[in-house]
Design a protein around this motif. Structure first.
Motif, PDB file in Angstrom:
ATOM      1  N   ASP A  71       0.771  -1.205  -0.114  1.00 42.42           N
ATOM      2  CA  ASP A  71      -0.006  -0.096  -0.245  1.00 42.42           C
ATOM      3  C   ASP A  71       0.930   1.461   0.185  1.00 42.42           C
ATOM      4  O   ASP A  71       1.681   1.233   0.644  1.00 42.42           O
ATOM      5  CB  ASP A  71      -0.839  -0.025   1.142  1.00 42.42           C
ATOM      6  N   TYR A  72       0.494   2.234  -0.940  1.00 43.73           N
ATOM      7  CA  TYR A  72       0.930   3.491  -0.944  1.00 43.73           C
ATOM      8  C   TYR A  72       2.471   3.373  -1.655  1.00 43.73           C
ATOM      9  O   TYR A  72       3.332   4.543  -1.724  1.00 43.73           O
ATOM     10  CB  TYR A  72       1.195   4.279   0.350  1.00 43.73           C
ATOM     11  N   GLY A  73       2.919   2.224  -2.288  1.00 46.72           N
ATOM     12  CA  GLY A  73       4.153   2.081  -2.750  1.00 46.72           C
ATOM     13  C   GLY A  73       4.268   2.750  -4.320  1.00 46.72           C
ATOM     14  O   GLY A  73       5.455   2.770  -4.683  1.00 46.72           O
ATOM     15  N   SER A  74       3.213   3.621  -4.629  1.00 44.87           N
ATOM     16  CA  SER A  74       3.153   4.152  -5.797  1.00 44.87           C
ATOM     17  C   SER A  74       3.742   5.631  -5.714  1.00 44.87           C
ATOM     18  O   SER A  74       3.703   6.448  -6.819  1.00 44.87           O
ATOM     19  CB  SER A  74       1.966   3.838  -6.750  1.00 44.87           C
ATOM     20  N   TYR A  75       3.567   6.126  -4.366  1.00 45.61           N
ATOM     21  CA  TYR A  75       3.682   7.721  -4.303  1.00 45.61           C
ATOM     22  C   TYR A  75       4.926   7.623  -3.434  1.00 45.61           C
ATOM     23  O   TYR A  75       5.237   6.813  -2.484  1.00 45.61           O
ATOM     24  CB  TYR A  75       2.491   8.276  -3.649  1.00 45.61           C
ATOM     25  N   ASN A  76       5.586   8.921  -3.608  1.00 41.47           N
ATOM     26  CA  ASN A  76       6.355   9.560  -2.367  1.00 41.47           C
ATOM     27  C   ASN A  76       5.714  10.314  -1.582  1.00 41.47           C
ATOM     28  O   ASN A  76       5.256  11.300  -1.754  1.00 41.47           O
ATOM     29  CB  ASN A  76       7.719  10.224  -3.213  1.00 41.47           C
ATOM     30  N   ARG A  77       5.980   9.877  -0.244  1.00 38.96           N
ATOM     31  CA  ARG A  77       4.938  10.548   0.801  1.00 38.96           C
ATOM     32  C   ARG A  77       3.757  10.818   0.811  1.00 38.96           C
ATOM     33  O   ARG A  77       3.180  11.865   1.436  1.00 38.96           O
ATOM     34  CB  ARG A  77       6.006  12.041   1.188  1.00 38.96           C
ATOM     35  N   ALA A  78       3.072   9.894  -0.176  1.00 30.29           N
ATOM     36  CA  ALA A  78       1.594  10.291  -0.216  1.00 30.29           C
ATOM     37  C   ALA A  78       1.011   9.762   1.083  1.00 30.29           C
ATOM     38  O   ALA A  78      -0.350  10.516   1.347  1.00 30.29           O
ATOM     39  CB  ALA A  78       0.950   9.371  -1.451  1.00 30.29           C
ATOM     40  N   TYR A  79       1.368   8.733   1.647  1.00 31.64           N
ATOM     41  CA  TYR A  79       0.715   8.330   3.079  1.00 31.64           C
ATOM     42  C   TYR A  79       0.817   9.369   3.996  1.00 31.64           C
ATOM     43  O   TYR A  79      -0.095   9.516   4.610  1.00 31.64           O
ATOM     44  CB  TYR A  79       1.394   7.146   3.476  1.00 31.64           C
ATOM     45  N   GLU A  80       1.750  10.056   3.999  1.00 33.69           N
ATOM     46  CA  GLU A  80       2.118  11.197   5.080  1.00 33.69           C
ATOM     47  C   GLU A  80       1.257  12.484   4.487  1.00 33.69           C
ATOM     48  O   GLU A  80       0.689  13.142   5.490  1.00 33.69           O
ATOM     49  CB  GLU A  80       3.588  11.334   5.109  1.00 33.69           C
ATOM     50  N   ASN A  81       1.364  12.672   3.390  1.00 39.42           N
ATOM     51  CA  ASN A  81       0.587  13.653   2.781  1.00 39.42           C
ATOM     52  C   ASN A  81      -0.361  13.462   1.606  1.00 39.42           C
ATOM     53  O   ASN A  81      -0.081  13.468   0.354  1.00 39.42           O
ATOM     54  CB  ASN A  81       1.540  14.771   2.050  1.00 39.42           C
ATOM     55  N   ASP A  87       7.863  15.475  -3.890  1.00 39.69           N
ATOM     56  CA  ASP A  87       8.956  15.303  -4.728  1.00 39.69           C
ATOM     57  C   ASP A  87      10.122  14.771  -4.041  1.00 39.69           C
ATOM     58  O   ASP A  87      10.768  15.583  -3.363  1.00 39.69           O
ATOM     59  CB  ASP A  87       9.332  16.249  -5.606  1.00 39.69           C
ATOM     60  N   THR A  88      10.458  13.693  -4.130  1.00 41.51           N
ATOM     61  CA  THR A  88      11.769  13.139  -3.377  1.00 41.51           C
ATOM     62  C   THR A  88      12.621  12.245  -4.192  1.00 41.51           C
ATOM     63  O   THR A  88      12.104  11.723  -5.447  1.00 41.51           O
ATOM     64  CB  THR A  88      11.402  12.244  -2.036  1.00 41.51           C
ATOM     65  N   LEU A 103      18.568   3.617 -16.570  1.00 50.76           N
ATOM     66  CA  LEU A 103      18.111   3.786 -15.247  1.00 50.76           C
ATOM     67  C   LEU A 103      18.461   5.225 -15.065  1.00 50.76           C
ATOM     68  O   LEU A 103      18.868   6.245 -15.850  1.00 50.76           O
ATOM     69  CB  LEU A 103      18.805   2.941 -14.238  1.00 50.76           C
ATOM     70  N   PHE A 104      17.706   5.950 -13.644  1.00 52.32           N
ATOM     71  CA  PHE A 104      18.059   7.396 -13.425  1.00 52.32           C
ATOM     72  C   PHE A 104      17.579   7.422 -12.129  1.00 52.32           C
ATOM     73  O   PHE A 104      16.860   6.687 -11.406  1.00 52.32           O
ATOM     74  CB  PHE A 104      17.077   8.431 -14.413  1.00 52.32           C
ATOM     75  N   VAL A 105      17.890   8.726 -11.541  1.00 53.38           N
ATOM     76  CA  VAL A 105      17.529   9.038 -10.205  1.00 53.38           C
ATOM     77  C   VAL A 105      16.891  10.436 -10.480  1.00 53.38           C
ATOM     78  O   VAL A 105      17.534  11.464 -11.162  1.00 53.38           O
ATOM     79  CB  VAL A 105      18.669   9.227  -9.146  1.00 53.38           C
ATOM     80  N   LYS A 106      15.639  10.853 -10.042  1.00 55.89           N
ATOM     81  CA  LYS A 106      14.998  12.099 -10.219  1.00 55.89           C
ATOM     82  C   LYS A 106      14.148  12.352  -8.962  1.00 55.89           C
ATOM     83  O   LYS A 106      13.751  11.126  -8.559  1.00 55.89           O
ATOM     84  CB  LYS A 106      14.236  12.223 -11.411  1.00 55.89           C
ATOM     85  N   SER A 107      13.987  13.393  -8.577  1.00 53.67           N
ATOM     86  CA  SER A 107      13.252  13.920  -7.760  1.00 53.67           C
ATOM     87  C   SER A 107      11.763  14.036  -8.085  1.00 53.67           C
ATOM     88  O   SER A 107      11.378  14.879  -8.823  1.00 53.67           O
ATOM     89  CB  SER A 107      13.681  15.136  -6.648  1.00 53.67           C
ATOM     90  N   PHE A 108      10.662  13.313  -7.550  1.00 52.49           N
ATOM     91  CA  PHE A 108       9.310  13.335  -8.319  1.00 52.49           C
ATOM     92  C   PHE A 108       8.344  12.604  -7.203  1.00 52.49           C
ATOM     93  O   PHE A 108       8.837  11.979  -6.290  1.00 52.49           O
ATOM     94  CB  PHE A 108       9.025  12.856  -9.646  1.00 52.49           C
ATOM     95  N   THR A 109       6.965  12.975  -7.582  1.00 55.90           N
ATOM     96  CA  THR A 109       5.903  12.199  -6.403  1.00 55.90           C
ATOM     97  C   THR A 109       5.730  10.972  -6.916  1.00 55.90           C
ATOM     98  O   THR A 109       5.526   9.887  -6.035  1.00 55.90           O
ATOM     99  CB  THR A 109       4.805  13.230  -6.363  1.00 55.90           C
TER     100      THR A 109
END
Length: 259
Positions: A71-81, A87-88, A103-109
């Motif tokens: 659960d909530y593994g499709s969002y960054n910080r969606a469970y908290e917010n 965006d993390t 592959l890449f690293v990016k800050s997003f929600t």
């Protein structure tokens, strides 16, 4: 490939810490859900992203084969917010090359996300884990600048020393050892009696000094969640969970590898 385990002492700012890490290939990474201590599991790997210890809900992205692992593994910080997320930093391995990237690293929600003009959908993802961006692609920046960047991702107390976990792409060929699953601890004993380790800035310093070609990496859950399991030369399974003897913590997701 079969991952290779390394343990070594490292001196940072006149202090000795221990780097325990697995070298693997990005295609061999697997996100799995758990609700156990690493000593109660049978795989090899490290702890993954942040979670709510009360109910096991994930608080950052955790995707395997295009699907959230819990659960909530499709969002960054969606469970908290709940309404917006945040965006993390997120480490993403694609199912195939998209726009010359695998592959890449990016800050997003959440997905979809645009990278180099290409839209990446969740279905395009082989593996993804959220955490806090280490901003390794920023090169030589000041500690103040780095702390400002990670504060924008609501990273907790970046200036405090703690046991750390990170995932890094160190460059190199598409095959072979190009990915590091890293833990940094103040002691390799099962119960050092404290959360001694490094600050987030010191972690970045270690990464840039030891793997100078690394420009992709994120800080994962740390402290009591930091746990790593590996295969010894005699074939037996061993784990390092520095606070297991003092304050054991169930971890709800792990990044696993083959050994």
């Amino acid at each position: 490939m079969n991952a290779v385990f390394t343990s070594e002492q490292y001196t940072i700012n006149s202090r000795t810490v221990y780097l325990n890490y697995l070298t693997t290939n990005h295609r061999d990474l697997t996100m799995v859900y758990s609700n156990k201590y690493i000593s109660a599991e049978n795989f090899y790997g490290i702890n993954g992203t942040f979670f709510d210890g009360g109910n096991g809900n994930l608080t950052s992205i955790a995707i395997q084969g295009g699907e959230q692992i819990h659960d909530y593994g499709s969002y960054n910080r969606a469970y908290e917010n709940q309404s917006t997320g945040m965006d993390t930093g997120t480490f993403v391995v694609q199912e195939d090359f998209i726009g010359a990237r695998f592959l890449f690293v990016k800050s997003f929600t959440r997905f979809p996300v645009t990278v180099d003009g290409n839209q990446i959908n969740q279905s395009d993802v082989r593996f993804a884990v959220g955490g806090c961006n280490m901003f390794l692609d920023e090169g030589d920046i000041t500690e103040n600048r780095f702390n400002t960047l990670i504060a924008n991702e609501d990273f907790p107390v970046p200036s405090s020393r703690a046991i750390r976990t990170a995932i890094l792409y160190i460059g190199g060929q598409y095959i072979g050892g190009n990915t590091i699953l890293l833990t940094v601890v103040g002691s390799n004993n099962d119960n050092p009696g404290s959360y001694s380790g490094v600050t987030a800035w010191e972690l970045r310093q270690i990464i840039r000094a030891k793997w100078p070609d690394c420009s992709i990496g994120i800080n994962l859950d740390g402290g009591g969640s930091t746990q790593i399991a590996y295969k010894k030369a005699d074939g037996t399974r061993r784990w390092i969970a520095p606070l297991e003897g003092k304050n054991p913590r169930k971890v709800y997701n792990f990044i696993t590898v083959t050994m």
